[in-house]
Design a protein around this motif. Sequence first.
Motif, mmCIF file in Angstrom:
data_model
loop_
_atom_site.group_PDB
_atom_site.id
_atom_site.type_symbol
_atom_site.label_atom_id
_atom_site.label_comp_id
_atom_site.label_asym_id
_atom_site.label_seq_id
_atom_site.Cartn_x
_atom_site.Cartn_y
_atom_site.Cartn_z
ATOM 1 N N ARG A 184 0.829 -1.212 0.000
ATOM 2 C CA ARG A 184 0.000 0.000 0.000
ATOM 3 C C ARG A 184 0.862 1.261 0.000
ATOM 4 O O ARG A 184 0.520 2.259 -0.663
ATOM 5 N N ALA A 185 1.974 1.233 0.732
ATOM 6 C CA ALA A 185 2.875 2.387 0.721
ATOM 7 C C ALA A 185 3.485 2.582 -0.666
ATOM 8 O O ALA A 185 3.599 3.717 -1.158
ATOM 9 N N ARG A 186 3.872 1.498 -1.311
ATOM 10 C CA ARG A 186 4.460 1.604 -2.646
ATOM 11 C C ARG A 186 3.431 2.086 -3.654
ATOM 12 O O ARG A 186 3.746 2.870 -4.562
ATOM 13 N N LEU A 187 2.196 1.627 -3.500
ATOM 14 C CA LEU A 187 1.120 2.102 -4.362
ATOM 15 C C LEU A 187 0.869 3.590 -4.116
ATOM 16 O O LEU A 187 0.666 4.371 -5.063
ATOM 17 N N GLY A 188 0.901 3.990 -2.832
ATOM 18 C CA GLY A 188 0.719 5.401 -2.495
ATOM 19 C C GLY A 188 1.794 6.273 -3.121
ATOM 20 O O GLY A 188 1.504 7.345 -3.690
ATOM 21 N N LEU A 189 3.067 5.846 -3.051
ATOM 22 C CA LEU A 189 4.159 6.625 -3.633
ATOM 23 C C LEU A 189 4.030 6.726 -5.147
ATOM 24 O O LEU A 189 4.320 7.775 -5.744
ATOM 25 N N ALA A 190 3.596 5.632 -5.792
ATOM 26 C CA ALA A 190 3.399 5.677 -7.247
ATOM 27 C C ALA A 190 2.344 6.725 -7.606
ATOM 28 O O ALA A 190 2.498 7.471 -8.591
ATOM 29 N N HIS A 191 1.275 6.809 -6.807
ATOM 30 C CA HIS A 191 0.256 7.850 -7.034
ATOM 31 C C HIS A 191 0.843 9.244 -6.809
ATOM 32 O O HIS A 191 0.624 10.162 -7.613
ATOM 33 N N ILE A 192 1.589 9.394 -5.725
ATOM 34 C CA ILE A 192 2.146 10.710 -5.383
ATOM 35 C C ILE A 192 3.077 11.211 -6.477
ATOM 36 O O ILE A 192 2.988 12.362 -6.931
ATOM 37 N N TYR A 193 3.985 10.346 -6.942
ATOM 38 C CA TYR A 193 4.949 10.774 -7.951
ATOM 39 C C TYR A 193 4.337 10.904 -9.334
ATOM 40 O O TYR A 193 4.949 11.506 -10.235
ATOM 41 N N SER A 194 3.140 10.371 -9.518
ATOM 42 C CA SER A 194 2.442 10.577 -10.786
ATOM 43 C C SER A 194 1.572 11.823 -10.751
ATOM 44 O O SER A 194 0.964 12.192 -11.756
ATOM 45 N N GLY A 195 1.505 12.475 -9.585
ATOM 46 C CA GLY A 195 0.743 13.722 -9.455
ATOM 47 C C GLY A 195 -0.563 13.590 -8.705
ATOM 48 O O GLY A 195 -1.210 14.602 -8.418
#
Length: 598
Positions: A476-487
Amino acid sequence: MQKIFDELRRRNIFRVAGVYGASSWLIIQLGIAFETSLNLPGWFDRLLTTLVLLGFPIALILAWAFELTPEGLKRTEIGGPSEDGSRRAGRKLGIALIALISVVIGLITWRIITSEVQRQNDMSSAASSDGSTATSVTEQSAMDALRTIAVMPFENLADDERYDYISSGLSSSIRDDLAGNRLLRVVARSSSQAVANESLGALEIAERLNVANVLEGRVEKRGEKLLITVSLVDARTGFTRWVETLTYDPEALIDIRNKITSVCAQTLSVDQRSQGREPGDATVPEAFTEYFRGTTLLYQEATLESLESARRHLETAVQLDPGFADAHSSLAGVYLILGAVSADKGLADAMIDKSEAMAREAIALAPSDADTHAVLGEILMSGRVDMVAAAGPFDRAQALGLSSGDGLSRHAVFLSATGRHDEAIEQAYRAKTLDPLSASASETLGLAYYADRQFGSAITAYRLALSQNPERYTTRARLGLAHIYSGSVEDGLDWCSKEENLMERLPCEAAAAVRKGESESAEKALGELIEVFGDAGAYQQAEMLAEMGQTEVAIATLLKAESLGDTGLAMAGYDPALDNLRDDERFQALLVRLGLSD
């Protein structure tokens, strides 16, 4: 004697036996097909075979006692019926026998033709990719075109949990042995187990896992004997290509495994195993049994208790058979995990040392085993954080032909860490093909995309991992970071808040806070990380400091992480959180020392 023979012939005993034999073969074949397609109990085919065998003497007795006449079935009189009546009955039985034999020959011919057509199609597809010749086909295309098989976990029908290690360990050992054959594509254990939990038939299993063959087995008690029954089902026709029941003998367990893998390979026309034992094969039956017990525990819930039990069994296997390569390799993996979860740095370092030594010994025993080289590469990568040293084992593993999902995933992680992103994605895809229902394989694919900054594809892969296993830790943290860095900061923060692993959650929340302009929230997350984890979270501290623009402190913290051997440094080459440091010469020098940059 001639009179007895003449009487048997007059009463059509031989014709009845022929008709019964041909009919029985057809009935048994249909029974096996129905057992597979309708998911009937494992004892169905044995019951059917038993009834057919019991019926044979009954059919002969009835043929002796009765005759078929134009008026119907009548008792045969001593002295016999008229010759005309006997001939008429014989002609009818002869016609029936010829018809049945024709059907049997037709079915056998059809199976041979369909198998040959499929073989030719496989070879044709392997040779025609992009209009090129077979010698220019990529390894992945060739793998997809050649034989595919799923080895299902064997069922323990003995009503005794003591035999679980035989049913689980034997199927796992067969799977690993077949996976070493470069001409086969063997579905990994986690996907096979996931499908087995759904209680599907062989044809449904083949469809779910996209394979042409399914190997099933069961362990059961019959009297005082323990029997192992295996069957290889052709998913294209529904027919069983091979079935055999073997009597369990602890002294012959190695030979049982070798026989099953050899027959499977021969049946699929990909037998590469030389006669006799391969280098590194087990030679001591008791060691093979201990190996089964240890690896069975590894596939269960990964608790510290189960890991310790697995370690003891595998250590015993190594002591009993110092030349058993697979036992050394599996034990190396256990030591690596125990080192990673230990809070005692001294103990953790000792476990890593033992892990590396055990992996190197396994390679010395079986130098042509690609997966063992990949295990050593993982130890040097994640245990030593030494990418320069890890490159050699991984390159060797690739040259030997990695063919297991776990080995391909290990290599994909290494390729991502060292910036070879296209190759990493390719290897992760291959691993996913072999293990389509595995959350771990999905997450490895997500990591490969994430490292290449393809955040949209990473999000898709991470979501798939969570759908396959909602209990995944850190995903979930890795998914969250992928969302964050995609904007998509808000979506990312929502996923971060659901992460149970605090060491992963806090840097994720800090990354979102920085982008929202909430510096106090980011500072608070950093303070909590330091308070809870101290130097154990040095790499994560550096991530958060870099995100907040505190370059000097971030560099100093990364150097501390280097001195501590922090395994998080393996991500430094691609980690978006460290982008603010990439132009700093000290950071670039660190990447070179770690083998993450030239």
